[in-house]
Design a protein around this motif. Structure first.
Motif, mmCIF file in Angstrom:
data_model
loop_
_atom_site.group_PDB
_atom_site.id
_atom_site.type_symbol
_atom_site.label_atom_id
_atom_site.label_comp_id
_atom_site.label_asym_id
_atom_site.label_seq_id
_atom_site.Cartn_x
_atom_site.Cartn_y
_atom_site.Cartn_z
ATOM 1 N N HIS A 7 -23.078 7.261 7.884
ATOM 2 C CA HIS A 7 -23.303 5.841 8.152
ATOM 3 C C HIS A 7 -24.768 5.482 7.924
ATOM 4 C CE1 HIS A 7 -22.572 1.903 9.968
ATOM 5 N NE2 HIS A 7 -23.664 2.090 10.679
ATOM 6 N N LEU A 8 -25.668 6.370 8.352
ATOM 7 C CA LEU A 8 -27.097 6.149 8.125
ATOM 8 C C LEU A 8 -27.407 6.127 6.631
ATOM 9 C CD1 LEU A 8 -30.053 5.992 9.211
ATOM 10 C CD2 LEU A 8 -30.053 8.502 9.206
ATOM 11 N N VAL A 9 -26.835 7.077 5.881
ATOM 12 C CA VAL A 9 -27.051 7.114 4.430
ATOM 13 C C VAL A 9 -26.522 5.832 3.792
ATOM 14 C CG1 VAL A 9 -26.463 8.310 2.290
ATOM 15 C CG2 VAL A 9 -26.989 9.639 4.338
ATOM 16 N N ARG A 10 -25.370 5.385 4.233
ATOM 17 C CA ARG A 10 -24.787 4.157 3.664
ATOM 18 C C ARG A 10 -25.700 2.961 3.909
ATOM 19 N NH1 ARG A 10 -20.470 4.748 5.933
ATOM 20 N NH2 ARG A 10 -19.376 5.810 4.237
ATOM 21 N N ASP A 11 -26.262 2.890 5.107
ATOM 22 C CA ASP A 11 -27.158 1.774 5.438
ATOM 23 C C ASP A 11 -28.435 1.813 4.602
ATOM 24 O OD1 ASP A 11 -25.440 0.713 7.263
ATOM 25 O OD2 ASP A 11 -26.489 1.483 9.033
ATOM 26 N N ARG A 12 -28.976 3.015 4.385
ATOM 27 C CA ARG A 12 -30.280 3.138 3.717
ATOM 28 C C ARG A 12 -30.167 3.228 2.193
ATOM 29 N NH1 ARG A 12 -31.224 2.347 8.451
ATOM 30 N NH2 ARG A 12 -32.801 3.411 9.744
ATOM 31 N N LEU A 13 -29.137 3.949 1.707
ATOM 32 C CA LEU A 13 -29.075 4.265 0.281
ATOM 33 C C LEU A 13 -27.826 3.747 -0.416
ATOM 34 C CD1 LEU A 13 -30.303 7.984 0.467
ATOM 35 C CD2 LEU A 13 -31.681 5.946 0.051
ATOM 36 N N GLY A 14 -26.868 3.252 0.345
ATOM 37 C CA GLY A 14 -25.670 2.684 -0.278
ATOM 38 C C GLY A 14 -24.455 3.584 -0.183
ATOM 39 N N GLY A 15 -23.301 2.995 -0.506
ATOM 40 C CA GLY A 15 -22.030 3.687 -0.361
ATOM 41 C C GLY A 15 -21.857 4.869 -1.290
ATOM 42 N N THR A 16 -22.384 4.789 -2.515
ATOM 43 C CA THR A 16 -22.234 5.900 -3.454
ATOM 44 C C THR A 16 -22.911 7.155 -2.935
ATOM 45 O OG1 THR A 16 -22.132 4.385 -5.347
ATOM 46 C CG2 THR A 16 -22.676 6.681 -5.800
ATOM 47 N N ALA A 17 -24.144 7.017 -2.438
ATOM 48 C CA ALA A 17 -24.864 8.171 -1.897
ATOM 49 C C ALA A 17 -24.128 8.746 -0.686
ATOM 50 C CB ALA A 17 -26.287 7.780 -1.511
ATOM 51 N N ALA A 18 -23.576 7.861 0.160
ATOM 52 C CA ALA A 18 -22.868 8.315 1.358
ATOM 53 C C ALA A 18 -21.615 9.107 0.998
ATOM 54 C CB ALA A 18 -22.506 7.123 2.230
ATOM 55 N N SER A 19 -20.951 8.722 -0.080
ATOM 56 C CA SER A 19 -19.716 9.400 -0.475
ATOM 57 C C SER A 19 -19.977 10.740 -1.150
ATOM 58 C CB SER A 19 -18.906 8.504 -1.423
ATOM 59 O OG SER A 19 -19.571 8.345 -2.671
ATOM 60 N N GLN A 20 -21.219 11.013 -1.507
ATOM 61 C CA GLN A 20 -21.552 12.236 -2.230
ATOM 62 C C GLN A 20 -22.391 13.209 -1.415
ATOM 63 O OE1 GLN A 20 -23.421 10.767 -5.817
ATOM 64 N NE2 GLN A 20 -21.472 10.148 -6.741
ATOM 65 N N VAL A 21 -22.443 13.019 -0.093
ATOM 66 C CA VAL A 21 -23.201 13.939 0.755
ATOM 67 C C VAL A 21 -22.608 15.344 0.638
ATOM 68 C CG1 VAL A 21 -23.854 14.522 3.122
ATOM 69 C CG2 VAL A 21 -23.906 12.147 2.359
ATOM 70 N N LEU A 22 -23.467 16.333 0.407
ATOM 71 C CA LEU A 22 -23.048 17.720 0.205
ATOM 72 C C LEU A 22 -23.161 18.480 1.531
ATOM 73 C CD1 LEU A 22 -22.188 19.751 -2.061
ATOM 74 C CD2 LEU A 22 -24.609 20.355 -2.247
ATOM 75 N N TRP A 23 -22.065 18.531 2.268
ATOM 76 C CA TRP A 23 -22.107 19.143 3.594
ATOM 77 C C TRP A 23 -22.097 20.666 3.552
ATOM 78 C CZ3 TRP A 23 -23.879 16.828 7.581
ATOM 79 C CH2 TRP A 23 -23.750 15.440 7.718
ATOM 80 N N SER A 24 -21.862 21.248 2.377
ATOM 81 C CA SER A 24 -21.879 22.708 2.284
ATOM 82 C C SER A 24 -23.294 23.274 2.292
ATOM 83 C CB SER A 24 -21.159 23.164 1.013
ATOM 84 O OG SER A 24 -21.814 22.654 -0.139
#
Length: 298
Positions: free
Chosen positions: A105-122
Motif C-alpha cells: 500500500h505504501l509503494v502504491r501511494d508513493r510509486l504507483g500501482g505497477t511498482a506495487a504489483s511487482q514487489v519481489l518478496w523473495s
C-alpha cells in the motif's frame, strides 16, 4: 576505510590540503543525507522515514525503500559501531514480512500501482550503514539466510561523503545455486544447450568473477548482478544474441553499431543505459572493459 584520505585543491595557496575522514556529528545527519540521495547512493527508491511499526512492536524503521529489482529494503543507521544494528534490522525485516499488504500500500501511494504489483518478496534486503563494524558483525550476517549489506560511511571535509561495503550476503543460497546451474532466465524444461545458452553461462561466470560481493537477483524478465547497486542485467537468450544492460555512461563509450547502443530513456527489461549485444565469445572478450567499468561504478 580508516586508511583512506581525500585531497582537494587549496585555492588560497595553490597547494594540496589533506582531508581526513570523519564520522557524523549525529546519526540523523547520515540518515538525512542518504535519504535525500538514496537512489544515487544505494540504487533504492525512497519510500518513508521513521516508519512506525505500530503500538505492538513499538518501533520505527529508519528508512524504507524499494530497490531496482523490486525488492523491499530496510536501511538502519548508526553513527559509530553498534553491536545491535543487525539484530534491530532483522527484527524490522521480520515485521515487514508479516505486513506485506501494508508495505505494498505504501509503494502504491508513493510509486504507483505497477511498482506495487511487482514487489519481489523473495528477496527483501537489510542495509546497515554505520561508522564501522566488528569482525563479529561480519560473521553474524553470514549466518543469516537473509540479504544483508554492511556499509561503512565517512565524511571527507564539508562536501564529500563516501560509502564502502564491508560485507554483503544474499539470502536463499540454494536458489542461487539452482539459478547458477541453469542458463540465464531459461527454465529447466527449455534449456537445450544451444550456443546462446552457453554464452549466457559464460557471461554469468565473468560477471560473478569481477570481484567480491557480487550477488544475483533473478526476475522473470532478467537477471540482475549487483554489488550495493545493480551493475549489469542479463536478459534471457534470444535466438542469435544476448542483451546485457550496464550502468556505464553511454556518453563515455565509443558506441559500435550492432555491439553497443545508448538506450537512455528507452524502455527495456533490466537496468542500465548501455546495451551490449553479444553473439559470440569474442564479443564477450571485447566487452570486458565495459563490464569492469560498470562494476567499478557500482
Amino acid at each position: 576505510m580508516s586508511d583512506l584520505k581525500l585531497f582537494r585543491t587549496d585555492t588560497t595557496n595553490g597547494g594540496m590540503t589533506e582531508v581526513m575522514p570523519r564520522l557524523a556529528e549525529i546519526e540523523a545527519d547520515v540518515q538525512g543525507l542518504v535519504e535525500t540521495h538514496m537512489e544515487t547512493l544505494l540504487g533504492v527508491r525512497f519510500l518513508a522515514s521513521e516508519y512506525s511499526t505500530g503500538p505492538v512492536h513499538g518501533g520505527r524503521i529508519d528508512s524504507l525503500g524499494l530497490d531496482e529489482n523490486g525488492s523491499p529494503v530496510i536501511v538502519e543507521y548508526k553513527r559509530g559501531t553498534d553491536a545491535g544494528v543487525i539484530n534491530q534490522g532483522l527484527f524490522y525485516l521480520a515485521w515487514l514480512m508479516d505486513h506485506r499488504a501494508e508495505f505494498e500500500h505504501l509503494v502504491r501511494d508513493r510509486l504507483g500501482g505497477t511498482a506495487a504489483s511487482q514487489v519481489l518478496w523473495s528477496g527483501p534486503r537489510l542495509i546497515c550503514i554505520a561508522g564501522d563494524f566488528t569482525r563479529y558483525d561480519v560473521h553474524a550476517v553470514r549466518e543469516h539466510r537473509r540479504s544483508i549489506d554492511l556499509v561503512r560511511y565517512r565524511y571527507f571535509g564539508s562536501d564529500h561523503f563516501g560509502l564502502e561495503t564491508v560485507a554483503s550476503v544474499t539470502g536463499h543460497p540454494a536458489l542461487v545455486e539452482r539459478v547458477r546451474r541453469r542458463g540465464a532466465g531459461v527454465s529447466p524444461v527449455r534449456k537445450q544447450g544451444g550456443q546462446m545458452v552457453e554464452l549466457a553461462d559464460a557471461v554469468d561466470e565473468v560477471l560473478v568473477g569481477l570481484g567480491d560481493g557480487v550477488t544475483r537477483v533473478q526476475r522473470k524478465q532478467y537477471r540482475a548482478y549487483r554489488r550495493l547497486r545493480n551493475f549489469a542485467s542479463l536478459c534471457p537468450p534470444q535466438q542469435t544474441k544476448l542483451l546485457v544492460y550496464l550502468k556505464a555512461d553511454p556518453k563515455e563509450v565509443d558506441l559500435v553499431p550492432g555491439f553497443t547502443r545508448d538506450v537512455t530513456g528507452l524502455g527495456h527489461h533490466g537496468t542500465g543505459d548501455l546495451e551490449l549485444q553479444l553473439r559470440t565469445e569474442r564479443d564477450l572478450e571485447r566487452a570486458g572493459d565495459l563490464l569492469r567499468l560498470s562494476y567499478a561504478a557500482a
